[in-house]
Design a protein around this motif. Structure first.
Motif, PDB file in Angstrom:
ATOM      1  N   ASP A   1       0.158   6.255  -5.104  1.00 45.26           N
ATOM      2  CA  ASP A   1       0.485   7.665  -5.294  1.00 45.26           C
ATOM      3  C   ASP A   1       1.010   8.193  -3.965  1.00 45.26           C
ATOM      4  O   ASP A   1       0.265   8.272  -2.983  1.00 45.26           O
ATOM      5  CB  ASP A   1      -0.776   8.429  -5.719  1.00 45.26           C
ATOM      6  N   ILE A   2       2.316   8.542  -3.919  1.00 48.79           N
ATOM      7  CA  ILE A   2       2.938   8.841  -2.631  1.00 48.79           C
ATOM      8  C   ILE A   2       3.779  10.123  -2.691  1.00 48.79           C
ATOM      9  O   ILE A   2       4.152  10.595  -3.767  1.00 48.79           O
ATOM     10  CB  ILE A   2       3.824   7.674  -2.144  1.00 48.79           C
ATOM     11  N   ILE A   3       4.041  10.633  -1.511  1.00 50.03           N
ATOM     12  CA  ILE A   3       4.926  11.779  -1.316  1.00 50.03           C
ATOM     13  C   ILE A   3       6.121  11.319  -0.488  1.00 50.03           C
ATOM     14  O   ILE A   3       5.960  10.610   0.509  1.00 50.03           O
ATOM     15  CB  ILE A   3       4.201  12.920  -0.578  1.00 50.03           C
ATOM     16  N   LEU A   4       7.316  11.716  -0.906  1.00 55.90           N
ATOM     17  CA  LEU A   4       8.526  11.434  -0.137  1.00 55.90           C
ATOM     18  C   LEU A   4       9.168  12.760   0.240  1.00 55.90           C
ATOM     19  O   LEU A   4       9.210  13.699  -0.571  1.00 55.90           O
ATOM     20  CB  LEU A   4       9.531  10.612  -0.949  1.00 55.90           C
ATOM     21  N   LYS A   5       9.687  12.834   1.481  1.00 54.99           N
ATOM     22  CA  LYS A   5      10.329  14.079   1.898  1.00 54.99           C
ATOM     23  C   LYS A   5      11.374  13.809   2.978  1.00 54.99           C
ATOM     24  O   LYS A   5      11.249  12.858   3.767  1.00 54.99           O
ATOM     25  CB  LYS A   5       9.300  15.085   2.400  1.00 54.99           C
ATOM     26  N   PRO A   6      12.407  14.651   3.032  1.00 53.77           N
ATOM     27  CA  PRO A   6      13.425  14.498   4.074  1.00 53.77           C
ATOM     28  C   PRO A   6      12.879  14.977   5.408  1.00 53.77           C
ATOM     29  O   PRO A   6      12.013  15.860   5.464  1.00 53.77           O
ATOM     30  CB  PRO A   6      14.558  15.406   3.583  1.00 53.77           C
ATOM     31  N   LEU A   7      13.379  14.428   6.486  1.00 52.24           N
ATOM     32  CA  LEU A   7      12.901  14.827   7.806  1.00 52.24           C
ATOM     33  C   LEU A   7      13.361  16.219   8.197  1.00 52.24           C
ATOM     34  O   LEU A   7      12.748  16.855   9.060  1.00 52.24           O
ATOM     35  CB  LEU A   7      13.355  13.819   8.870  1.00 52.24           C
ATOM     36  N   ASP A   8      14.431  16.708   7.584  1.00 49.24           N
ATOM     37  CA  ASP A   8      14.965  18.014   7.971  1.00 49.24           C
ATOM     38  C   ASP A   8      14.670  19.095   6.942  1.00 49.24           C
ATOM     39  O   ASP A   8      15.267  20.165   6.966  1.00 49.24           O
ATOM     40  CB  ASP A   8      16.469  17.934   8.208  1.00 49.24           C
TER      41      ASP A   8
ATOM     42  N   ARG B   1       6.806  13.718  -5.478  1.00 49.83           N
ATOM     43  CA  ARG B   1       5.606  12.888  -5.656  1.00 49.83           C
ATOM     44  C   ARG B   1       5.920  11.794  -6.664  1.00 49.83           C
ATOM     45  O   ARG B   1       6.514  12.053  -7.719  1.00 49.83           O
ATOM     46  CB  ARG B   1       4.437  13.732  -6.151  1.00 49.83           C
ATOM     47  N   VAL B   2       5.523  10.563  -6.348  1.00 49.62           N
ATOM     48  CA  VAL B   2       5.682   9.431  -7.259  1.00 49.62           C
ATOM     49  C   VAL B   2       4.309   8.810  -7.476  1.00 49.62           C
ATOM     50  O   VAL B   2       3.644   8.400  -6.512  1.00 49.62           O
ATOM     51  CB  VAL B   2       6.667   8.383  -6.703  1.00 49.62           C
ATOM     52  N   GLY B   3       3.875   8.774  -8.726  1.00 52.40           N
ATOM     53  CA  GLY B   3       2.558   8.266  -9.063  1.00 52.40           C
ATOM     54  C   GLY B   3       2.528   6.761  -9.241  1.00 52.40           C
ATOM     55  O   GLY B   3       3.509   6.051  -8.964  1.00 52.40           O
ATOM     56  N   PRO B   4       1.400   6.234  -9.733  1.00 46.98           N
ATOM     57  CA  PRO B   4       1.226   4.780  -9.866  1.00 46.98           C
ATOM     58  C   PRO B   4       2.265   4.102 -10.743  1.00 46.98           C
ATOM     59  O   PRO B   4       2.560   2.918 -10.552  1.00 46.98           O
ATOM     60  CB  PRO B   4      -0.174   4.654 -10.479  1.00 46.98           C
ATOM     61  N   ASP B   5       2.850   4.833 -11.710  1.00 46.08           N
ATOM     62  CA  ASP B   5       3.840   4.206 -12.587  1.00 46.08           C
ATOM     63  C   ASP B   5       5.184   3.985 -11.890  1.00 46.08           C
ATOM     64  O   ASP B   5       6.060   3.283 -12.412  1.00 46.08           O
ATOM     65  CB  ASP B   5       4.026   5.030 -13.862  1.00 46.08           C
TER      66      ASP B   5
ATOM     67  N   MET C   1      10.570  10.341   5.243  1.00 48.99           N
ATOM     68  CA  MET C   1       9.142  10.187   5.526  1.00 48.99           C
ATOM     69  C   MET C   1       8.410   9.988   4.206  1.00 48.99           C
ATOM     70  O   MET C   1       8.652  10.699   3.224  1.00 48.99           O
ATOM     71  CB  MET C   1       8.585  11.409   6.250  1.00 48.99           C
ATOM     72  N   VAL C   2       7.518   9.003   4.192  1.00 45.89           N
ATOM     73  CA  VAL C   2       6.730   8.684   3.002  1.00 45.89           C
ATOM     74  C   VAL C   2       5.259   8.723   3.409  1.00 45.89           C
ATOM     75  O   VAL C   2       4.878   8.129   4.426  1.00 45.89           O
ATOM     76  CB  VAL C   2       7.089   7.290   2.437  1.00 45.89           C
ATOM     77  N   GLN C   3       4.451   9.402   2.624  1.00 48.63           N
ATOM     78  CA  GLN C   3       3.029   9.529   2.929  1.00 48.63           C
ATOM     79  C   GLN C   3       2.193   9.294   1.681  1.00 48.63           C
ATOM     80  O   GLN C   3       2.648   9.566   0.564  1.00 48.63           O
ATOM     81  CB  GLN C   3       2.719  10.930   3.486  1.00 48.63           C
ATOM     82  N   ARG C   4       1.001   8.787   1.889  1.00 48.10           N
ATOM     83  CA  ARG C   4       0.082   8.676   0.762  1.00 48.10           C
ATOM     84  C   ARG C   4      -0.251  10.073   0.266  1.00 48.10           C
ATOM     85  O   ARG C   4      -0.498  10.987   1.053  1.00 48.10           O
ATOM     86  CB  ARG C   4      -1.202   7.957   1.182  1.00 48.10           C
ATOM     87  N   TYR C   5      -0.257  10.273  -1.040  1.00 51.74           N
ATOM     88  CA  TYR C   5      -0.598  11.567  -1.624  1.00 51.74           C
ATOM     89  C   TYR C   5      -2.037  11.910  -1.291  1.00 51.74           C
ATOM     90  O   TYR C   5      -2.946  11.072  -1.404  1.00 51.74           O
ATOM     91  CB  TYR C   5      -0.402  11.521  -3.135  1.00 51.74           C
TER      92      TYR C   5
END
Length: 316
Positions: free
Chosen positions: A156-163, A172-176, A196-200
């Motif tokens: 379960d992760i979060i993706l976001k642009p640096l700017d 947000r992208v879940g387990p599927d 940037m990618v971070q654990r939710y």
């Protein structure tokens, strides 16, 4: 003191919540002269000092209109007691050039807060990587395969642009793994831009806490920005609800540790974003939430800021 605020157009201020307005109001109440300009008014000519066409304003005490302009004057920034850089993101090429003009003004003798070189050296997303002890699992990359591996590990992760700003471009992208490839392509522009990618962090349901650190010391209250409805973003610009609350022991540990490192680098004011016990962002360009915290708790954040600004000018 003569104080110049480099900011967005005064006519666009939402004075009921604007932090720069709160700074100006406190400074004016102490008898300081308030001037304002936009980055577009900064000027540097050959063999000359960096100057600006400044609006000399008085505050009316009301909200509409909230200021009166007494006139405009071109001043060298070194002639002022302090320059407060409060231009909102995006941190684009024009913002970048503005920091170089302000840095030259420092060479002329100006006192600029936050320090222009420190603004450049601490990108608001990337700056957290200096403090791994306070952040959750985080990856910075352009590589689609690396993002897939990170997702496979953390599910379960979060993706976001640096700017990004104000919660823009956060996914947000879940387990599927649904739409991970498409989201990655959207954010990394076919491998040409860094993501940037971070654990939710499920603690987001209790709020994304904005902790203000002024002169290296944390204000005693944060503003928890709580997502509403189906949103995962707590940003006020994305509809989050702001609820002030006392700092936890972990909040204070994070704020005091980071403040001790960043304040000596010329960052008089920073805004830390903390979800649960994890630092997620370090805001240095124009941190907000002064008015919300003051209104809900009675703690006078603008006073704390102007106290710190006066002390910094006296030391300079």
């Amino acid at each position: 003191m003569k104080l110049l605020f480099v900011a967005d157009p005064l006519e666009a201020f939402k004075t009921y919540k604007d932090t720069t307005f709160a700074m100006m109001r406190e400074a004016a109440a102490r008898g300081h002269q308030i001037l304002a300009c936009e980055p577009a008014q900064l000027v540097w000519e050959r063999d000359g000092r960096v100057s600006a066409v400044c609006r000399d304003i008085t505050l009316t005490g009301g909200l509409d209109p909230w200021f009166e302009e007494r006139g405009r004057v071109r001043l060298a920034l070194a002639e002022l007691d302090a320059v407060v850089m409060r231009k909102d993101p995006p941190f684009d090429s024009e913002y970048f050039y503005a920091t170089h003009l302000l840095q030259q003004a420092e060479r002329d003798g100006a006192r600029v807060f936050n320090k222009p070189s420190a603004l450049r050296d601490h990108p608001e997303k990337l700056a957290i990587m200096e403090f791994p002890q306070f952040i959750g699992p985080t990856l910075v990359t352009r590589d689609e395969q690396a993002i897939k591996r990170f997702h496979a590990e953390h599910q379960d992760i979060i993706l976001k642009p640096l700017d990004g700003m104000g919660g823009m471009g956060i996914f947000r992208v879940g387990p599927d793994g649904l739409n991970l490839g498409s989201i990655t392509e959207t954010l990394n522009k076919q491998g040409t831009q860094t993501v940037m990618v971070q654990r939710y962090l499920p603690e987001i349901v209790k709020g994304d806490k904005r902790i203000l650190v002024i002169g290296g010391k944390p204000a005693p209250f944060s503003l928890a920005r709580i997502p509403q409805g189906s949103e995962i973003r707590g940003n006020l610009a994305a509809g989050g609800k702001g609820v002030a609350q006392p700092l936890s022991a972990r909040d204070r540990e994070i704020a005091e540790s980071i403040g001790a490192v960043l304040a000596p680098r010329g960052l008089l004011l920073i805004g830390l974003d903390v979800i649960g016990d994890s630092l997620t962002e370090i805001n240095v360009t124009s941190p907000t939430c002064f008015q919300e915290i003051t209104q809900q708790t009675g703690f006078d954040v603008p006073r704390m800021f102007v106290d710190a600004l006066e002390a910094a000018v006296s030391r300079a």
